[in-house]
Design a protein around this motif. Structure first.
Motif, PDB file in Angstrom:
ATOM      1  N   VAL A 236       6.556  -5.196  -4.714  1.00  0.00           N
ATOM      2  CA  VAL A 236       5.491  -4.321  -4.216  1.00  0.00           C
ATOM      3  C   VAL A 236       5.982  -3.332  -3.168  1.00  0.00           C
ATOM      4  O   VAL A 236       5.266  -2.395  -2.817  1.00  0.00           O
ATOM      5  N   THR A 237       7.195  -3.504  -2.650  1.00  0.00           N
ATOM      6  CA  THR A 237       7.689  -2.652  -1.576  1.00  0.00           C
ATOM      7  C   THR A 237       8.232  -1.339  -2.136  1.00  0.00           C
ATOM      8  O   THR A 237       9.129  -1.342  -2.982  1.00  0.00           O
ATOM      9  N   THR A 238       7.704  -0.231  -1.640  1.00  0.00           N
ATOM     10  CA  THR A 238       8.162   1.078  -2.097  1.00  0.00           C
ATOM     11  C   THR A 238       8.744   1.929  -0.980  1.00  0.00           C
ATOM     12  O   THR A 238       9.302   2.999  -1.243  1.00  0.00           O
TER      13      THR A 238
ATOM     14  N   ARG B  62       1.659 -10.833   2.300  1.00  0.00           N
ATOM     15  CA  ARG B  62       0.318 -10.286   2.512  1.00  0.00           C
ATOM     16  C   ARG B  62       0.369  -9.014   3.353  1.00  0.00           C
ATOM     17  O   ARG B  62      -0.376  -8.052   3.105  1.00  0.00           O
TER      18      ARG B  62
ATOM     19  N   ARG C  13       1.678  -6.049   1.255  1.00  0.00           N
ATOM     20  CA  ARG C  13       0.641  -5.606   0.322  1.00  0.00           C
ATOM     21  C   ARG C  13      -0.412  -4.758   1.041  1.00  0.00           C
ATOM     22  O   ARG C  13      -0.885  -3.744   0.507  1.00  0.00           O
ATOM     23  N   GLN C  14      -0.800  -5.170   2.235  1.00  0.00           N
ATOM     24  CA  GLN C  14      -1.755  -4.357   2.992  1.00  0.00           C
ATOM     25  C   GLN C  14      -1.171  -2.992   3.337  1.00  0.00           C
ATOM     26  O   GLN C  14      -1.822  -1.953   3.182  1.00  0.00           O
TER      27      GLN C  14
ATOM     28  N   GLU D 107       1.231  -1.324   1.900  1.00  0.00           N
ATOM     29  CA  GLU D 107       1.395  -0.488   0.706  1.00  0.00           C
ATOM     30  C   GLU D 107       0.053   0.071   0.228  1.00  0.00           C
ATOM     31  O   GLU D 107      -0.006   1.179  -0.316  1.00  0.00           O
ATOM     32  N   ALA D 108      -1.016  -0.683   0.442  1.00  0.00           N
ATOM     33  CA  ALA D 108      -2.339  -0.247   0.005  1.00  0.00           C
ATOM     34  C   ALA D 108      -3.065   0.592   1.058  1.00  0.00           C
ATOM     35  O   ALA D 108      -4.176   1.076   0.808  1.00  0.00           O
ATOM     36  N   GLY D 109      -2.453   0.750   2.232  1.00  0.00           N
ATOM     37  CA  GLY D 109      -3.092   1.507   3.296  1.00  0.00           C
ATOM     38  C   GLY D 109      -4.235   0.774   3.968  1.00  0.00           C
ATOM     39  O   GLY D 109      -5.116   1.403   4.565  1.00  0.00           O
ATOM     40  N   ARG D 110      -4.243  -0.558   3.890  1.00  0.00           N
ATOM     41  CA  ARG D 110      -5.303  -1.345   4.516  1.00  0.00           C
ATOM     42  C   ARG D 110      -4.852  -1.834   5.891  1.00  0.00           C
ATOM     43  O   ARG D 110      -3.652  -1.948   6.166  1.00  0.00           O
TER      44      ARG D 110
END
Length: 367
Positions: free
Chosen positions: A23-25, A231, A234-235, A237-240
């Protein structure tokens, strides 16, 4: 131990790492607040298994490390007095003051004792009514309830020869201070699970929203930390920027109501100086007015002791996450566990001690 096996499973660790890599970009920098988490990360090489650019910044979550030098000197002054029995957990005895440590006081005749609980110190006071017994009460929200309960019991039982030298600090104001620093690089936090087991998670949503950073409550075993990192990434990367509890076996959102009630009764919030960082408003506890008679700093009139940090020791920069321990010029040279310049090299939760113990000396030799 069941959990030591289950939460150190290499196959599950690999799956978590695979997911983190998948998931890491882009690069991310996150801070683990707790020194116990730092030791687990370095001991297990977790930081070296993460994707390139995902950086773990070691935070100020070592209670021994952030205890101010002047508080150490106050402890030394009290412990050296005749008629005093000075009690402490063992990890404080080698923390250097301006000129010496508690072991040095003990070597010249001071009655310095290692105890396993503040209640042990209260028992010593009960057994020695003709002597003053002092317990060195340091730490985050984790250790504070036991210290509060001990003072509560001392008053309830009329044990007047017991007092507490208090240096308690609070995590949420430290997170705010880190985020408001002009040199801050932190984009997310792994919050300390043991602190949240006492205080719950209620103070963190406002911080996550104000500074737009994910905060994930995390445990201390390898899989705990990897799940927290997963976790968090993921947050990011999603901008959360939300609060998540990745340690539900120990942490409830509401915390421990009985412990929190005891803290509210015995302590009150105050400004606190953090070693190597400086004063953070509203970041500590002191004894409330009802229990002020049990304040060792007042009882022994050591409030006017002030000190200056060593110019060679860069522990303040380490505690703020500005440098890694091996980037300090004194690391592994003038500063070693045998001859420490600062608490970060002595404490069992100190980042410098972790780097020295777990293979990071080769980084010094390569400089």
């Amino acid at each position: 131990m069941k959990y030591l096996d289950e939460f150190g499973d290499p196959e599950l660790a690999r799956r978590l790492l695979d997911d983190i890599h998948a998931v890491t970009t882009r690069p991310w920098a996150m801070m683990e607040v707790c020194g116990g988490q730092t030791h687990s990360i370095i001991r297990n090489g977790i930081d070296q298994l993460l994707p390139d650019g995902v950086e773990m910044i070691h935070g100020p979550g070592c209670p021994v490390c952030v205890t101010p030098l002047e508080v150490i000197d106050k402890a030394l002054a009290i412990a050296a007095r005749p008629g005093v029995i000075f009690c402490s957990f063992g990890d404080m005895l080698r923390v250097p003051g301006s000129e010496r440590d508690l072991f040095a006081i003990k070597s010249i005749g001071g009655d310095v004792r290692v105890v396993y609980s503040p209640l042990d110190a209260l028992a010593i006071a009960r057994q020695n009514p003709d002597r003053q017994v002092v317990f060195f009460g340091i730490g985050f929200e984790t250790t504070a309830p036991a210290n509060a309960m001990t003072v509560f019991q001392a008053k309830a039982q009329g044990i007047s020869n017991f007092s507490l030298l208090v240096s308690h600090v609070l995590v949420p104001p430290a997170i705010a201070a880190i985020m408001e620093s002009p040199t801050c690089r932190v984009q997310a936090f792994l919050a300390a699970g043991h602190v949240c087991s006492v205080m719950g998670t209620g103070e963190y949503p406002a911080l996550a929203e104000r500074y737009r950073v994910p905060i994930v409550v995390t445990g201390f075993e390898p899989l705990d930390i990897l799940e927290g990192i997963r976790r968090t990434v993921r947050q990011l990367e999603a901008g959360r920027h939300e609060v998540e509890n990745a340690y539900p076996r120990a942490v409830r959102d509401e915390g421990n109501p009985a412990a929190m009630a005891m803290l509210e009764d015995v302590f009150e919030v105050t400004d606190r100086t953090w070693r190597g960082i400086g004063m953070i408003p509203g970041s500590g506890w002191r004894l409330s007015a009802e229990y002020a008679d049990y304040d060792a700093e007042q009882r022994f009139s050591v409030g006017d002791i002030h000190t200056e940090e060593s110019g060679l020791c860069h522990s303040g920069e380490v505690l703020q996450g500005l440098i890694k321990p091996n980037e300090c010029p004194a690391f592994g040279r003038e500063c070693t566990p045998r001859n420490p310049l600062g608490a970060t090299m002595v404490s069992s939760e100190g980042a410098c001690a972790a780097y020295h113990a777990y293979r990071r000396l080769d980084m010094v030799e390569a400089r």
